[in-house]
Design an enzyme around this catalytic site. Structure first.
Site: not given
Ligand code: ADQ
Length: 466
Positions: A160, A368
């Site tokens: 991921h 990311d």
């Molecule tokens: P993350 O690093 O956690 O995931 P991301 O892809 O942005 O990053 O996913 C975060 C999820 O958590 C999103 O669904 C978002 O809505 C939710 N989220 C984040 N901050 C929040 C907050 N303050 N309140 C509520 N919800 C929040 C890892 C990798 C990414 C990759 C994903 C999936 O680092 O690059 O996209 O896995 O593969």
């Protein structure tokens, strides 16, 4: 039809709304076919010391058509495997932050031990034709440990997070072992084509892998299929949430509260990979360079608490507190504060309303794997008056979301300029960019991601075990 067995560091109750990209995606893959979801319970074995956890059983519980199977970890395993190797070695290195990595040899030993433990506990639950799908950097050696126990099933791996270039990987003292372990899988999926290229170059340079075709690598007497499977979101579900009561309430409240302002939004875990201080520098530059934004542009930055037991996160938290305070102190007025910084989670059902009320989303990570917030923001917009996405070229999502305003987050002035362009972009241009973005995230959504990965795994030609 083969049964699906998903393995990830943590599991979640598949009946509850999932928070976080991995949980949503895993839930999606399991709900279609049913199967087993195996991982750490999130609990520590009461009796500290690894022996207790190694002998304790697996907790197996049917939840709808999914069997949830979890195990507890000892405190030592938690500290070395999870906090140590996963989050203090692999996470920083894979995000190009060698300066933050702590190569303590105890961490590598704990990581190996827990992967062996996962393999031992998973073994009795497996059936011969199960398809096994292992997720993320916590579990790179799992297939090799399963193979050592005689498991011949098809096993796929999805990373991921980003795959760094060869010389960054080579800084990990155990990198050769990690690489060999990856060749125990049948299929390794990455978020972007750039990640696949990095991995292929790494395998060629460090393991003298042959590359019979761009999707196949041969080394250690095994053929590994590789490919880019960019993860998506459930677009329809997100649109539905945007029109549900809590989404609409949030939207209405934000529009009323900020009626005279232009809202900019950041939603992230509080993580050094997300480029939060750099985002604030760019916002401060916007206020300094474009006086018309003062008393108007308001940045809401939501940063959910994350990995607070890891040292580097403490420092980031202090930095954010002080930067937000300084910007508000320098530019704030009695009736306007430029930054609203919230160190908390927002309920998932309210997020779409927040996205929809924002004129601009700032998704500006330094690195990311993908970044799902970028896709959620697009899905939540009103197509007749959409907000604009400012996106870091270093997010995996940049390979797909070409119509966003692309920035280099290290370039403070360039990012400020792009934010200003997003704030002043004419309606027709916003509509046409949004249309293109929405159709792409719809086509390559989470259903597409799951089914293409699993189809590829099902049809992979297996060869000799390690
Ligand atoms: P993350 O690093 O956690 O995931 P991301 O892809 O942005 O990053 O996913 C975060 C999820 O958590 C999103 O669904 C978002 O809505 C939710 N989220 C984040 N901050 C929040 C907050 N303050 N309140 C509520 N919800 C929040 C890892 C990798 C990414 C990759 C994903 C999936 O680092 O690059 O996209 O896995 O593969």
């Amino acid at each position: 039809m083969s049964r699906l067995v998903v393995v990830s560091n943590r599991t979640a109750d598949p009946r509850k709304p999932a928070a976080g990209g991995l949980a949503v995606a895993v839930k999606e893959s399991l709900q279609q076919t049913g199967g087993v979801w195996f991982g750490w319970s999130g609990r520590l074995a009461e009796d500290a010391g690894s022996e207790a956890a190694h002998t304790a059983g697996t907790h197996v519980q049917p939840v709808g058509n999914v069997t949830l199977a979890t195990l507890d970890l000892s405190r030592e395993d938690y500290e070395t495997y999870y906090l140590g190797y996963a989050n203090d070695v692999l996470w920083p290195v894979f995000h190009y932050r060698l300066d933050l990595a702590n190569f303590d040899t105890r961490f590598a030993a704990g990581y190996r031990r827990v992967n062996q433990l996962f393999a031992q506990k998973l073994l009795p639950l497996l059936k011969p034709d199960d398809l096994i799908w292992v997720h993320d950097y916590h579990l790179i050696p799992l297939a090799a440990e399963l193979r050592a126990l005689g498991v011949g099933n098809r096993i796929g791996f999805f990373l991921h997070i980003p795959m760094p270039p060869p010389l960054i990987m080579a800084a990990i003292p155990e990198h050769e072992w990690l690489m060999r372990s990856l060749f125990a899988y049948d299929l390794a999926g990455f978020q972007s084509q750039a990640d696949v290229t990095h991995f292929s170059h790494y395998a060629e340079a460090e393991a003298h892998a042959e590359v019979p075709s761009p999707e196949r690598l041969r080394a250690f007497n095994r053929t590994l299929r590789v490919g880019a499977y960019p993860i998506g979101i459930d677009v329809d579900e997100f649109v539905r949430l945007a029109h549900a009561k809590e989404g609409l309430d949030m939207f209405g409240w934000m529009r009323e509260e900020y009626a005279r302002r232009q809202l900019l939004l950041g939603v992230d875990r509080l993580d050094y990979s997300k480029g939060l201080p750099q985002r604030l520098y760019a916002f401060r530059e916007l206020l300094a360079r474009y006086p018309e934004t003062r008393n108007s542009a308001t940045l809401i930055q939501i940063a959910s608490p994350s990995r607070e037991d890891v040292g580097a996160y403490d420092e980031l938290r202090r930095q954010m507190d002080s930067l937000c305070g300084a910007i508000n102190g320098d530019y704030g007025e009695l009736d306007w504060m430029p930054v609203r910084y919230i160190h908390r989670n927002v309920a998932r059902r309210r997020l779409p309303g927040l996205y929809r009320a924002s004129r601009v989303a700032l998704v500006t990570p330094l690195r990311d794997g993908m970044n799902l917030v970028a896709k959620e923001f697009i899905a939540a917009q009103d197509p007749a008056d959409p907000g604009m996405l400012v996106l870091s070229r270093f997010a995996g999502a940049a390979e797909q979301l070409k119509e966003a305003l692309m920035v280099n987050p290290y370039d403070t002035q360039g990012t400020a300029q792009a934010i200003q362009r997003a704030l002043t972009m004419p309606l027709e241009e916003r509509i046409s960019r949004h249309e293109a973005l929405l159709s792409r995230i719809r086509k390559l959504d989470v259903h597409w991601w799951c089914s293409t990965f699993l189809q590829a795994l099902k049809h992979v030609e297996q060869d000799m075990p390690l």
